[in-house]
Design a protein around this motif. Structure first.
Motif, PDB file in Angstrom:
ATOM      1  N   PHE A  47      17.648  38.350  23.032  1.00  0.00           N
ATOM      2  CA  PHE A  47      18.332  38.459  21.740  1.00  0.00           C
ATOM      3  C   PHE A  47      19.258  37.273  21.466  1.00  0.00           C
ATOM      4  CE2 PHE A  47      17.714  42.690  23.588  1.00  0.00           C
ATOM      5  CZ  PHE A  47      16.788  43.200  22.695  1.00  0.00           C
ATOM      6  N   ASN A  48      20.234  37.097  22.349  1.00  0.00           N
ATOM      7  CA  ASN A  48      21.232  36.029  22.215  1.00  0.00           C
ATOM      8  C   ASN A  48      21.901  36.054  20.837  1.00  0.00           C
ATOM      9  OD1 ASN A  48      22.736  33.875  23.165  1.00  0.00           O
ATOM     10  ND2 ASN A  48      21.306  32.343  22.404  1.00  0.00           N
ATOM     11  N   SER A  49      22.130  37.241  20.336  1.00  0.00           N
ATOM     12  CA  SER A  49      22.839  37.386  19.066  1.00  0.00           C
ATOM     13  C   SER A  49      24.323  37.567  19.341  1.00  0.00           C
ATOM     14  CB  SER A  49      22.296  38.591  18.295  1.00  0.00           C
ATOM     15  OG  SER A  49      23.050  38.818  17.129  1.00  0.00           O
ATOM     16  N   THR A  50      25.115  36.587  18.944  1.00  0.00           N
ATOM     17  CA  THR A  50      26.564  36.635  19.189  1.00  0.00           C
ATOM     18  C   THR A  50      27.345  36.585  17.876  1.00  0.00           C
ATOM     19  OG1 THR A  50      26.591  34.224  19.486  1.00  0.00           O
ATOM     20  CG2 THR A  50      26.353  35.570  21.464  1.00  0.00           C
ATOM     21  N   THR A  51      26.694  36.973  16.800  1.00  0.00           N
ATOM     22  CA  THR A  51      27.314  36.960  15.475  1.00  0.00           C
ATOM     23  C   THR A  51      27.839  38.349  15.134  1.00  0.00           C
ATOM     24  OG1 THR A  51      25.835  35.212  14.728  1.00  0.00           O
ATOM     25  CG2 THR A  51      26.947  36.493  13.027  1.00  0.00           C
ATOM     26  N   ILE A  52      29.071  38.424  14.666  1.00  0.00           N
ATOM     27  CA  ILE A  52      29.662  39.703  14.272  1.00  0.00           C
ATOM     28  C   ILE A  52      29.928  39.692  12.764  1.00  0.00           C
ATOM     29  CG2 ILE A  52      30.686  40.192  16.523  1.00  0.00           C
ATOM     30  CD1 ILE A  52      33.342  39.155  15.486  1.00  0.00           C
ATOM     31  N   ILE A  53      29.695  40.836  12.138  1.00  0.00           N
ATOM     32  CA  ILE A  53      29.932  40.985  10.707  1.00  0.00           C
ATOM     33  C   ILE A  53      31.419  41.220  10.484  1.00  0.00           C
ATOM     34  CG2 ILE A  53      29.320  42.268   8.630  1.00  0.00           C
ATOM     35  CD1 ILE A  53      27.025  40.712   9.888  1.00  0.00           C
ATOM     36  N   MET A  54      32.000  40.507   9.550  1.00  0.00           N
ATOM     37  CA  MET A  54      33.433  40.601   9.297  1.00  0.00           C
ATOM     38  C   MET A  54      33.738  41.675   8.247  1.00  0.00           C
ATOM     39  SD  MET A  54      34.218  38.365  11.434  1.00  0.00           S
ATOM     40  CE  MET A  54      35.988  38.464  11.207  1.00  0.00           C
ATOM     41  N   PRO A  55      34.892  42.335   8.356  1.00  0.00           N
ATOM     42  CA  PRO A  55      35.300  43.294   7.314  1.00  0.00           C
ATOM     43  C   PRO A  55      35.473  42.601   5.966  1.00  0.00           C
ATOM     44  CG  PRO A  55      36.650  43.522   9.298  1.00  0.00           C
ATOM     45  CD  PRO A  55      35.852  42.278   9.470  1.00  0.00           C
ATOM     46  N   LYS A  56      35.367  43.379   4.883  1.00  0.00           N
ATOM     47  CA  LYS A  56      35.390  42.811   3.544  1.00  0.00           C
ATOM     48  C   LYS A  56      36.691  42.061   3.236  1.00  0.00           C
ATOM     49  CE  LYS A  56      34.361  46.617   1.332  1.00  0.00           C
ATOM     50  NZ  LYS A  56      34.030  47.534   0.223  1.00  0.00           N
ATOM     51  N   PHE A  57      37.814  42.561   3.756  1.00  0.00           N
ATOM     52  CA  PHE A  57      39.091  41.939   3.399  1.00  0.00           C
ATOM     53  C   PHE A  57      39.324  40.597   4.098  1.00  0.00           C
ATOM     54  CE2 PHE A  57      39.881  44.819   6.934  1.00  0.00           C
ATOM     55  CZ  PHE A  57      40.625  44.040   7.815  1.00  0.00           C
ATOM     56  N   ILE A  58      38.489  40.264   5.111  1.00  0.00           N
ATOM     57  CA  ILE A  58      38.626  38.981   5.808  1.00  0.00           C
ATOM     58  C   ILE A  58      37.591  37.965   5.317  1.00  0.00           C
ATOM     59  CG2 ILE A  58      38.546  37.884   8.109  1.00  0.00           C
ATOM     60  CD1 ILE A  58      39.541  40.377   9.342  1.00  0.00           C
ATOM     61  N   ARG A  59      36.528  38.444   4.683  1.00  0.00           N
ATOM     62  CA  ARG A  59      35.433  37.562   4.281  1.00  0.00           C
ATOM     63  C   ARG A  59      35.850  36.391   3.391  1.00  0.00           C
ATOM     64  NH1 ARG A  59      30.881  42.315   3.204  1.00  0.00           N
ATOM     65  NH2 ARG A  59      30.810  43.018   5.380  1.00  0.00           N
ATOM     66  N   PRO A  60      36.818  36.544   2.474  1.00  0.00           N
ATOM     67  CA  PRO A  60      37.225  35.373   1.681  1.00  0.00           C
ATOM     68  C   PRO A  60      37.774  34.228   2.531  1.00  0.00           C
ATOM     69  CG  PRO A  60      37.980  37.385   0.626  1.00  0.00           C
ATOM     70  CD  PRO A  60      37.455  37.780   1.978  1.00  0.00           C
TER      71      PRO A  60
END
Length: 401
Positions: free
Chosen positions: A139-152
């Protein structure tokens, strides 16, 4: 064809339950003869109780899954590349069993040799390497989805690279030791593991029904189902009044099983939600675990033979003898009334030991051991409901696009 491996897994799990239920009584005297026994400090009797019987459930779990190894691949649904063997899935399963097998071995070594704490932190890290390597290759997936309030500020996602592997390694260390330090009364180690495994199983089923990461959650079910059944059989002998002690072997076995399914099932962050009581116990225990406050060898509740009830156990220290961090922790715990505080005439301070078990006794007063176990397992169930609330209704407010 997809459901046949699951049906076979369920039948194998039933077999492991019956086998564990049958084998444990046969090994009790053998363990006592090998001097693997102890005495229940929370009871009047001084009978010899065999220890480390968690190794029996662990070995039967492994035997059941060894028999299961060819099943998912023999009945795997045909794809466009029908002649191509699913090597990645095969390696996942074998690496998972290797890591769990290593922890059962190391847990039994701890019960026999009484390893030091630094070894208890190092060994789970080493045992996790096979599954981390499999995760890296497959896999080697090291990406995390950020919460909406941090995305900007950061963006929709963030690749944290090697930090994610450090997190997964630390997760295995935490899982194996978190159950180990929330222990000491009949049925608690196995009971909390049963609740956590049921929580994981329900989560897997929900995600499969929602068509999310089906292969990862099926993999988790394949491991968690036999773990649950062997643990139920073990709990039958470990619940109050305990006929056996499960030892560190079971704690390591359970913790590594949870870590494996969380990592290779791709829900390592959700897994921590099912460990809310263990996280609270760890944070509450930090002053003693890191020796900021004196930590006795045993922090079990104190048994009162006259009332047959358990009360808080205590530690004694000189207030001015603590370091800055120790004094800060004690001040905060006392300010928020998290500990019992008694100033003695000789200038020493007496407080309860910093464990969740003692905290419950601090709040509710002396109770019977059976009732105390039920209270703590009830807390585990309540925290599971909170975990599902966080994972589903609340998560929508933070992660929906």
């Amino acid at each position: 064809m997809l459901h046949i491996p699951l049906i076979v897994n369920i039948f194998i799990s039933i077999g492991t339950y019956l086998m564990t239920l049958r084998m444990i009584p046969r090994f009790k005297e053998m363990f006592i003869s090998a001097s693997l026994y102890g005495k229940d400090l929370c009871k009047k009797t001084s009978d010899k109780i065999p220890e480390s019987l968690g190794v029996i459930s662990g070995c039967i779990f492994l035997v059941g899954l060894f028999l299961f190894i060819p099943i998912p691949f023999s009945f795997k649904e045909q794809t466009t590349k029908s002649n191509e063997f699913p090597h990645s899935e095969f390696v996942e399963l074998v690496a998972a069993l290797l890591s769990i097998c290593c922890m059962i071995l190391l847990g039994f070594a701890d019960d026999v040799l009484n390893l030091r704490w630094r070894h208890k932190l190092l060994l789970p890290t080493i045992a996790t390497l096979p599954i981390l390597m499999v995760y890296y290759v497959n896999f080697n997936s090291t990406t995390i989805i950020m919460p909406k309030f941090i995305r900007p500020l950061i963006g929709h996602s963030l690749n944290i690279g090697v930090l994610y592997y450090i997190y997964m390694g630390m997760l295995a260390v935490f899982c194996t030791n978190a159950i180990n330090i929330l222990a000491g009364i009949n049925g608690l180690e196995v009971g909390q593991s049963i609740v956590i495994s049921i929580s994981i199983l329900i989560f897997n089923i929900i995600e499969i029904l929602n068509n999310n990461q089906i292969s990862g959650h099926l993999f988790s079910i394949y491991l968690i189902t036999p773990f649950l059944t062997t643990s139920l059989a073990l709990w039958n002998y470990n619940k109050y009044p305990a006929e056996i002690f499960v030892g560190d072997t079971f704690c390591y076995f359970a913790g590594m099983t949870f870590a494996v399914v969380g990592i290779l099932g791709h829900f390592s962050k959700t897994l921590l939600l099912f460990f809310i009581p263990q996280i609270a116990n760890f944070l509450y225990s930090v002053p003693q675990l890191f020796h900021l406050v004196p930590c006795p060898r045993h922090r079990l509740p104190k048994y009162n033979s006259e009332t047959d009830l358990l009360d808080i156990s205590s530690t004694i220290f000189v207030k001015n003898g603590l370091g800055v961090l120790g004094r800060t922790c004690v001040f905060l715990f006392r300010y928020f009334k998290l500990i019992k505080w008694q100033e003695n005439k000789d200038g020493t301070i007496t407080t309860n030991n910093f464990t969740l078990i003692n905290f419950v006794l601090h709040v509710f007063g002396p109770v019977h051991e059976k009732i105390l176990t039920r209270m703590l397992l009830g807390l585990q169930v309540v925290c599971t409901l909170i975990a599902f609330t966080i994972r589903y209704p609340m998560a929508k407010y933070f992660y929906d696009t």
